[in-house]
Design a protein around this motif. Sequence first.
Motif, short mmCIF file in Angstrom:
data_model
loop_
_atom_site.label_atom_id
_atom_site.label_comp_id
_atom_site.label_asym_id
_atom_site.label_seq_id
_atom_site.Cartn_x
_atom_site.Cartn_y
_atom_site.Cartn_z
N ASN A 42 26.09 74.53 -25.35
CA ASN A 42 25.32 74.19 -26.54
C ASN A 42 25.00 72.70 -26.62
N CYS A 43 25.23 71.96 -25.53
CA CYS A 43 24.93 70.53 -25.51
C CYS A 43 23.42 70.32 -25.40
N PRO A 44 22.93 69.16 -25.83
CA PRO A 44 21.48 68.95 -25.85
C PRO A 44 20.81 68.90 -24.47
N ASP A 45 21.46 68.30 -23.47
CA ASP A 45 20.79 68.13 -22.17
C ASP A 45 21.01 69.30 -21.21
N GLN A 46 22.08 70.05 -21.37
CA GLN A 46 22.44 71.21 -20.56
C GLN A 46 22.47 70.91 -19.06
N LEU A 47 22.80 69.68 -18.70
CA LEU A 47 22.89 69.30 -17.29
C LEU A 47 23.99 70.07 -16.57
N CYS A 48 25.05 70.42 -17.29
CA CYS A 48 26.16 71.14 -16.67
C CYS A 48 25.72 72.49 -16.12
N MET A 49 24.72 73.09 -16.73
CA MET A 49 24.24 74.39 -16.27
C MET A 49 23.42 74.28 -14.99
N HIS A 50 23.00 73.07 -14.65
CA HIS A 50 22.19 72.86 -13.45
C HIS A 50 23.01 72.30 -12.29
N GLN A 51 24.31 72.06 -12.52
CA GLN A 51 25.16 71.59 -11.44
C GLN A 51 25.47 72.77 -10.52
N ARG A 52 25.63 72.47 -9.24
CA ARG A 52 25.84 73.57 -8.30
C ARG A 52 27.21 74.21 -8.48
N ALA A 53 27.31 75.43 -8.02
CA ALA A 53 28.54 76.20 -8.13
C ALA A 53 29.67 75.52 -7.37
N ILE A 54 30.88 75.72 -7.86
CA ILE A 54 32.06 75.23 -7.14
C ILE A 54 32.80 76.42 -6.56
N ASP A 55 33.53 76.18 -5.49
CA ASP A 55 34.29 77.24 -4.85
C ASP A 55 35.61 76.69 -4.33
N ALA A 56 36.29 77.44 -3.51
CA ALA A 56 37.61 77.05 -3.02
C ALA A 56 37.57 75.77 -2.19
N SER A 57 36.41 75.40 -1.67
CA SER A 57 36.32 74.17 -0.88
C SER A 57 36.26 72.92 -1.76
N GLY A 58 36.11 73.11 -3.08
CA GLY A 58 36.15 71.98 -3.99
C GLY A 58 34.94 71.90 -4.89
N GLY A 59 34.93 70.84 -5.70
CA GLY A 59 33.80 70.60 -6.59
C GLY A 59 34.23 70.47 -8.03
N THR A 60 33.31 69.97 -8.84
CA THR A 60 33.55 69.76 -10.26
C THR A 60 32.26 70.00 -11.02
N ILE A 61 32.37 70.63 -12.18
CA ILE A 61 31.26 70.78 -13.11
C ILE A 61 31.69 70.09 -14.40
N ILE A 62 30.84 69.20 -14.91
CA ILE A 62 31.20 68.42 -16.09
C ILE A 62 30.15 68.56 -17.17
N CYS A 63 30.59 68.82 -18.39
CA CYS A 63 29.73 68.82 -19.57
C CYS A 63 30.20 67.64 -20.43
N LEU A 64 29.55 66.50 -20.27
CA LEU A 64 29.99 65.30 -20.98
C LEU A 64 29.95 65.43 -22.50
N PRO A 65 28.86 65.94 -23.09
CA PRO A 65 28.83 66.01 -24.56
C PRO A 65 29.98 66.84 -25.15
N ASN A 66 30.35 67.93 -24.46
CA ASN A 66 31.41 68.80 -24.97
C ASN A 66 32.78 68.48 -24.38
N LYS A 67 32.83 67.47 -23.50
CA LYS A 67 34.08 67.03 -22.88
C LYS A 67 34.78 68.15 -22.11
N VAL A 68 33.97 68.97 -21.42
CA VAL A 68 34.48 70.09 -20.63
C VAL A 68 34.40 69.73 -19.16
N VAL A 69 35.49 69.94 -18.43
CA VAL A 69 35.52 69.71 -16.99
C VAL A 69 36.05 70.98 -16.32
#
Length: 88
Positions: A42-69
């Motif tokens: 529900n954040c204004p920019d919704q950039l987190c929804m456009h970040q690529r998928a993460i899997d067992a090899s690693g990665g991070t998805i961040i939603c800065l406005p909602n402080k979700v990692v």
Amino acid sequence: IRITVDGEVYGEYSLEEDQEIAIGDTNICRIQDGRAVMTEANCPDQLCMHQRAIDASGGTIICLPNKVVIEAVGAGTEAQDDFDSIAG
């Protein structure tokens, strides 16, 4: 994966089990076929929804406005401790 909200652990989930995870009332993460993505936010920019998928090899998805990692962590791995030692 490990999900944190405002620095507090919200939960840890296996990539081996397909599921949708409601993160409070702000975000939804979907685990499917060994990968995790942010499907709703529900954040204004919704950039987190456009970040690529993460899997067992690693990665991070961040939603800065909602402080979700969402981070890929191995069994028994303390990724936050590693980050703290790097960040100093």
